[in-house]
Scaffold this motif. Structure first.
Motif, PDB file in Angstrom:
ATOM      1  N   ASP A  94      11.564   3.798 -16.202  1.00 27.19           N
ATOM      2  CA  ASP A  94      11.735   4.576 -14.961  1.00 27.19           C
ATOM      3  C   ASP A  94      11.203   5.986 -15.135  1.00 27.19           C
ATOM      4  O   ASP A  94      10.480   6.502 -14.292  1.00 27.19           O
ATOM      5  N   ILE A  95      11.590   6.615 -16.248  1.00 26.77           N
ATOM      6  CA  ILE A  95      11.169   7.992 -16.494  1.00 26.77           C
ATOM      7  C   ILE A  95       9.641   8.060 -16.547  1.00 26.77           C
ATOM      8  O   ILE A  95       9.023   8.947 -15.968  1.00 26.77           O
ATOM      9  N   MET A  98       8.227   7.659 -13.071  1.00 26.74           N
ATOM     10  CA  MET A  98       8.477   8.850 -12.256  1.00 26.74           C
ATOM     11  C   MET A  98       7.519   9.965 -12.649  1.00 26.74           C
ATOM     12  O   MET A  98       6.987  10.677 -11.814  1.00 26.74           O
ATOM     13  N   GLU A  99       7.309  10.113 -13.962  1.00 27.66           N
ATOM     14  CA  GLU A  99       6.421  11.171 -14.447  1.00 27.66           C
ATOM     15  C   GLU A  99       4.989  10.951 -14.004  1.00 27.66           C
ATOM     16  O   GLU A  99       4.282  11.894 -13.682  1.00 27.66           O
ATOM     17  N   GLN A 103       6.308   5.655  -9.376  1.00 27.71           N
ATOM     18  CA  GLN A 103       7.554   5.067  -8.882  1.00 27.71           C
ATOM     19  C   GLN A 103       7.457   4.853  -7.377  1.00 27.71           C
ATOM     20  O   GLN A 103       7.063   5.770  -6.651  1.00 27.71           O
ATOM     21  N   GLN A 204      14.898  15.901 -19.060  1.00 24.36           N
ATOM     22  CA  GLN A 204      14.861  14.632 -19.803  1.00 24.36           C
ATOM     23  C   GLN A 204      15.329  14.834 -21.238  1.00 24.36           C
ATOM     24  O   GLN A 204      14.940  15.803 -21.883  1.00 24.36           O
ATOM     25  N   ALA A 224      18.402  13.007 -15.439  1.00 22.06           N
ATOM     26  CA  ALA A 224      16.996  13.267 -15.070  1.00 22.06           C
ATOM     27  C   ALA A 224      16.552  12.219 -14.046  1.00 22.06           C
ATOM     28  O   ALA A 224      15.907  12.550 -13.038  1.00 22.06           O
ATOM     29  N   ILE A 225      16.945  10.972 -14.276  1.00 22.02           N
ATOM     30  CA  ILE A 225      16.589   9.890 -13.340  1.00 22.02           C
ATOM     31  C   ILE A 225      17.296  10.107 -11.995  1.00 22.02           C
ATOM     32  O   ILE A 225      16.687  10.004 -10.938  1.00 22.02           O
ATOM     33  N   GLN A 227      18.277  12.879 -10.641  1.00 24.83           N
ATOM     34  CA  GLN A 227      17.677  13.974  -9.870  1.00 24.83           C
ATOM     35  C   GLN A 227      16.344  13.555  -9.231  1.00 24.83           C
ATOM     36  O   GLN A 227      16.067  13.900  -8.082  1.00 24.83           O
ATOM     37  N   GLU A 228      15.534  12.794  -9.976  1.00 24.06           N
ATOM     38  CA  GLU A 228      14.250  12.334  -9.431  1.00 24.06           C
ATOM     39  C   GLU A 228      14.472  11.491  -8.182  1.00 24.06           C
ATOM     40  O   GLU A 228      13.782  11.650  -7.181  1.00 24.06           O
ATOM     41  N   LYS A 231      15.741  13.622  -5.216  1.00 25.02           N
ATOM     42  CA  LYS A 231      14.639  14.424  -4.655  1.00 25.02           C
ATOM     43  C   LYS A 231      13.698  13.553  -3.825  1.00 25.02           C
ATOM     44  O   LYS A 231      13.238  13.960  -2.766  1.00 25.02           O
ATOM     45  N   ALA A 232      13.426  12.338  -4.326  1.00 24.01           N
ATOM     46  CA  ALA A 232      12.517  11.437  -3.608  1.00 24.01           C
ATOM     47  C   ALA A 232      13.085  11.003  -2.265  1.00 24.01           C
ATOM     48  O   ALA A 232      12.375  10.451  -1.441  1.00 24.01           O
TER      49      ALA A 232
END
Ligand code: ADP
Length: 270
Positions: A94-95, A98-99, A103, A204, A224-225, A227-228, A231-232
């Motif tokens: 996932d990270i 997302m980076e 995603q 992260q 970290a996941i 928050q991503e 935000k999305a």
């Protein structure tokens, strides 16, 4: 951190005629190298622990004559540990997605209340160590979101609330807000978070490294996941904590008011 380079210049006859001293600040490189090695050791540890259980219990199953109940118990442990490994690997993937901006989100109108009910029910099946109190102060709790991802947000927050608070503790999940915004508090009565750690929580691999939580496992990826994903969905996440007493993670999402958008008898929005 300063690295010092020193070079002494000599003439042909081996007589020194000067030295050059160069200082270079390598604090950043040092920090990166340190972080990398910390990450490698955390990740290895997190992978090795469930793997060791899987191997150990498989050996027992293969080598011993066991009663059926015992066999079932060992198989259940192997299954749980394998699930833990899968969840870990999914976090890493996932990270990475997302980076790299890869995603994707399948957004639909979803009801936050029913998602929270599912997450809480599932948690209750897995553990009964905490009392979860759930309250909803809004009539409608619809957002535009990816159901699976929003479930992941609350699963991570609830898991943390359980992980970082003593057995028997209360966890309060509260849904409230306005016509524009839905807010969800996940509050525990646990270890709390030191003030200087709060700005780093969503980075992260960041983990609070205090003696009170060193034995608690984790990779530092969960928040970290979270928050991503928040935000999305056009949302934000905030945290407040009283160190040693409690932590509250609050997510805010744009509220979709279905009733307001319904047509009235005259064809206008009511
Ligand atoms: P992990 O739990 O795997 O370490 P997270 O990204 O979920 O990673 O959390 C980062 C850090 O924030 C944790 O290491 C923990 O110290 C702190 N933390 C998160 N949630 C809580 C909580 N509810 N109470 C106290 N500390 C928390």
């Amino acid at each position: 951190v300063i690295r010092v380079y020193c070079k002494t210049f000599k003439k042909d006859c081996n007589e020194d005629f000067g030295s050059l001293l160069v200082h270079r600040d390598i604090t950043k490189e040092y920090e990166i190298a340190k972080t990398k090695s910390e990450i490698v050791s955390t990740v290895s540890h997190e992978l090795r622990t469930p793997l060791a259980s899987v191997l150990g219990f498989t050996e027992l199953l293969l080598n011993k004559e066991l009663k059926p109940e015992r066999k079932t118990k060992y198989l259940q442990t192997i299954y749980n540990e394998a699930k833990r490994l899968t969840a870990l690997i999914n976090d890493f993937l996932d990270i990475q997605r997302m980076e790299s901006g890869k995603q994707t989100y399948e957004k639909k109108f979803i009801d936050i209340t029913s998602i929270l009910q599912n997450v809480i029910e599932l948690q209750k099946v897995n553990t009964s160590s905490h009392k979860i109190q759930f309250s909803v102060e809004l009539e409608e709790t619809i957002i535009l979101g990816d159901r699976m991802k929003i479930e992941q947000v609350f699963t991570n927050l609830l898991n943390n609330a359980i992980k970082y608070s003593p057995k028997g503790g209360n966890i309060f999940i509260r849904v409230y807000g306005s016509e524009d915004m839905i807010s969800i508090d996940v509050k525990d009565e646990g270890l709390g978070i030191p003030e200087d750690a709060i700005p780093h929580l969503f980075q992260q691999f960041y983990r609070v490294d205090n003696s009170d939580r060193r034995r608690i496992g984790g990779t530092g990826l969960g928040l970290a996941i979270v928050q991503e994903i928040v935000k999305a969905h056009g949302g934000v996440i905030t945290v407040s904590s009283e160190y040693g007493k409690s932590s509250t993670f609050t997510t805010h999402f744009p509220h979709v008011m279905m009733k307001v958008n319904k047509q009235n008898d005259y064809g206008a929005a009511s």
